[in-house]
Design a protein around this motif. Structure first.
Motif, PDB file in Angstrom:
ATOM      1  N   GLY A   1       0.807  -1.215   0.000  1.00  0.00           N
ATOM      2  CA  GLY A   1       0.000   0.000   0.000  1.00  0.00           C
ATOM      3  C   GLY A   1       0.837   1.261   0.000  1.00  0.00           C
ATOM      4  N   LEU A   2       2.132   1.133   0.274  1.00  0.00           N
ATOM      5  CA  LEU A   2       3.032   2.276   0.269  1.00  0.00           C
ATOM      6  C   LEU A   2       3.756   2.457  -1.070  1.00  0.00           C
ATOM      7  CD1 LEU A   2       4.531   1.868   3.850  1.00  0.00           C
ATOM      8  CD2 LEU A   2       2.815   3.522   3.100  1.00  0.00           C
ATOM      9  N   LEU A   3       3.521   1.573  -2.006  1.00  0.00           N
ATOM     10  CA  LEU A   3       4.132   1.714  -3.335  1.00  0.00           C
ATOM     11  C   LEU A   3       3.515   2.897  -4.078  1.00  0.00           C
ATOM     12  CD1 LEU A   3       4.219  -2.025  -4.434  1.00  0.00           C
ATOM     13  CD2 LEU A   3       6.186  -0.598  -3.810  1.00  0.00           C
ATOM     14  N   ILE A   4       4.371   3.643  -4.793  1.00  0.00           N
ATOM     15  CA  ILE A   4       3.870   4.783  -5.565  1.00  0.00           C
ATOM     16  C   ILE A   4       4.121   4.637  -7.057  1.00  0.00           C
ATOM     17  CG2 ILE A   4       4.024   6.377  -3.632  1.00  0.00           C
ATOM     18  CD1 ILE A   4       6.623   7.491  -4.950  1.00  0.00           C
ATOM     19  N   GLY A   5       4.870   3.622  -7.469  1.00  0.00           N
ATOM     20  CA  GLY A   5       5.086   3.390  -8.890  1.00  0.00           C
ATOM     21  C   GLY A   5       6.334   4.039  -9.461  1.00  0.00           C
ATOM     22  N   HIS A   6       7.218   4.501  -8.619  1.00  0.00           N
ATOM     23  CA  HIS A   6       8.521   5.018  -9.047  1.00  0.00           C
ATOM     24  C   HIS A   6       9.542   4.137  -8.328  1.00  0.00           C
ATOM     25  CE1 HIS A   6      12.035   7.621  -9.302  1.00  0.00           C
ATOM     26  NE2 HIS A   6      11.414   8.320 -10.238  1.00  0.00           N
ATOM     27  N   SER A   7      10.177   3.237  -9.055  1.00  0.00           N
ATOM     28  CA  SER A   7      10.967   2.179  -8.419  1.00  0.00           C
ATOM     29  C   SER A   7      12.078   2.704  -7.511  1.00  0.00           C
ATOM     30  CB  SER A   7      11.527   1.210  -9.455  1.00  0.00           C
ATOM     31  OG  SER A   7      12.393   1.883 -10.340  1.00  0.00           O
TER      32      SER A   7
ATOM     33  N   HIS B   1       3.534   7.363  12.040  1.00  0.00           N
ATOM     34  CA  HIS B   1       2.240   7.965  11.692  1.00  0.00           C
ATOM     35  C   HIS B   1       2.373   8.913  10.493  1.00  0.00           C
ATOM     36  CE1 HIS B   1       0.243   6.275  15.150  1.00  0.00           C
ATOM     37  NE2 HIS B   1       1.213   6.712  15.913  1.00  0.00           N
ATOM     38  N   TRP B   2       3.462   9.646  10.437  1.00  0.00           N
ATOM     39  CA  TRP B   2       3.666  10.636   9.380  1.00  0.00           C
ATOM     40  C   TRP B   2       3.953   9.990   8.032  1.00  0.00           C
ATOM     41  CZ3 TRP B   2       8.348  11.183   6.725  1.00  0.00           C
ATOM     42  CH2 TRP B   2       8.402  12.237   5.826  1.00  0.00           C
ATOM     43  N   PHE B   3       4.822   8.994   8.027  1.00  0.00           N
ATOM     44  CA  PHE B   3       5.342   8.440   6.783  1.00  0.00           C
ATOM     45  C   PHE B   3       4.278   7.930   5.807  1.00  0.00           C
ATOM     46  CE2 PHE B   3       7.503   4.873   4.472  1.00  0.00           C
ATOM     47  CZ  PHE B   3       8.317   5.658   3.677  1.00  0.00           C
ATOM     48  N   PRO B   4       3.341   7.081   6.210  1.00  0.00           N
ATOM     49  CA  PRO B   4       2.352   6.592   5.225  1.00  0.00           C
ATOM     50  C   PRO B   4       1.536   7.714   4.577  1.00  0.00           C
ATOM     51  CG  PRO B   4       2.314   5.227   7.186  1.00  0.00           C
ATOM     52  CD  PRO B   4       3.169   6.428   7.513  1.00  0.00           C
ATOM     53  N   ALA B   5       1.117   8.685   5.353  1.00  0.00           N
ATOM     54  CA  ALA B   5       0.337   9.787   4.778  1.00  0.00           C
ATOM     55  C   ALA B   5       1.190  10.604   3.811  1.00  0.00           C
ATOM     56  CB  ALA B   5      -0.218  10.678   5.886  1.00  0.00           C
TER      57      ALA B   5
ATOM     58  N   VAL C   1       3.745   9.552   2.062  1.00  0.00           N
ATOM     59  CA  VAL C   1       3.942   8.739   0.859  1.00  0.00           C
ATOM     60  C   VAL C   1       2.680   8.719   0.004  1.00  0.00           C
ATOM     61  CG1 VAL C   1       4.275   6.357   0.038  1.00  0.00           C
ATOM     62  CG2 VAL C   1       5.761   7.301   1.821  1.00  0.00           C
ATOM     63  N   GLN C   2       1.539   8.453   0.623  1.00  0.00           N
ATOM     64  CA  GLN C   2       0.304   8.263  -0.127  1.00  0.00           C
ATOM     65  C   GLN C   2      -0.246   9.554  -0.710  1.00  0.00           C
ATOM     66  OE1 GLN C   2      -1.730   6.147   2.973  1.00  0.00           O
ATOM     67  NE2 GLN C   2      -0.955   4.173   2.288  1.00  0.00           N
TER      68      GLN C   2
ATOM     69  N   ALA D   1       5.170  11.028  -7.996  1.00  0.00           N
ATOM     70  CA  ALA D   1       5.347   9.923  -8.946  1.00  0.00           C
ATOM     71  C   ALA D   1       4.416  10.086 -10.143  1.00  0.00           C
ATOM     72  CB  ALA D   1       5.097   8.584  -8.260  1.00  0.00           C
ATOM     73  N   HIS D   2       3.177  10.481  -9.885  1.00  0.00           N
ATOM     74  CA  HIS D   2       2.234  10.715 -10.987  1.00  0.00           C
ATOM     75  C   HIS D   2       2.746  11.828 -11.897  1.00  0.00           C
ATOM     76  CE1 HIS D   2      -1.648   8.753  -9.255  1.00  0.00           C
ATOM     77  NE2 HIS D   2      -0.592   8.018  -9.051  1.00  0.00           N
ATOM     78  N   TRP D   3       3.228  12.895 -11.302  1.00  0.00           N
ATOM     79  CA  TRP D   3       3.730  14.037 -12.062  1.00  0.00           C
ATOM     80  C   TRP D   3       4.912  13.630 -12.948  1.00  0.00           C
ATOM     81  CZ3 TRP D   3       2.406  18.788 -13.438  1.00  0.00           C
ATOM     82  CH2 TRP D   3       3.377  19.665 -13.885  1.00  0.00           C
TER      83      TRP D   3
END
Length: 146
Positions: free
Chosen positions: A6-12, A104-108, A110-111, A118-120
């Motif tokens: 769930g923490l993957l963003i698609g930029h390896s 607590h900070w990291f997942p938010a 990243v997501q 990564a989308h950009w």
């Protein structure tokens, strides 16, 4: 903090760095008191390298909300450095608290911020969103403590 898809963003490259960052947070959280300073230094060095990488990507691609994102990175680095100074004065609990706060900070972060980056980047390079394959996401969500 345990890494999950769930923490993957698609930029390896960023995903790999995020996985190491999550492991560093967990290592800090679990470290015996006599290893806290070493684990905190490892986290600080990894954070500096990773944030610099992302900051350069944001600047190079003119990522629109880069100032906010870069500012958040700077705040986290300042927090880690501040905790490092307090740990040197013997304040062990503050290092443990930092690990909890980063969990607590990291997942938010990243997501929301990193996934937007990564989308950009993907949109700039190939004209589309990144493809992210997540395995067993539902199983992991239900298995993780609340």
């Amino acid at each position: 903090m345990f890494w999950h898809d769930g923490l993957l963003i698609g930029h390896s490259a960023i995903d790999d760095e995020h996985q190491r960052f999550a492991a560093c947070i967990q290592s800090l959280r679990e470290a015996p008191a006599d290893r806290l300073a070493q684990r905190l230094e490892e986290l600080l060095q990894l954070a500096r390298t990773h944030f610099l990488h992302e900051d350069r990507l944001m600047e190079a691609t003119a990522f629109p909300p880069r100032k906010c994102h870069i500012g958040e990175h700077a705040a986290v680095l300042a927090s880690i450095s501040g905790v490092q100074a307090r740990l040197e004065r013997g304040e062990v609990a503050v290092a443990r608290r930092l690990a909890e706060e980063l969990e607590h900070w990291f997942p938010a972060h990243v997501q929301h911020l990193d996934s937007a980056l990564a989308h950009w980047i993907c949109k700039q390079h190939v004209g589309a969103k990144p493809v992210v394959l997540r395995r067993n996401l539902e199983t992991r969500r239900t298995a993780e403590p609340a």
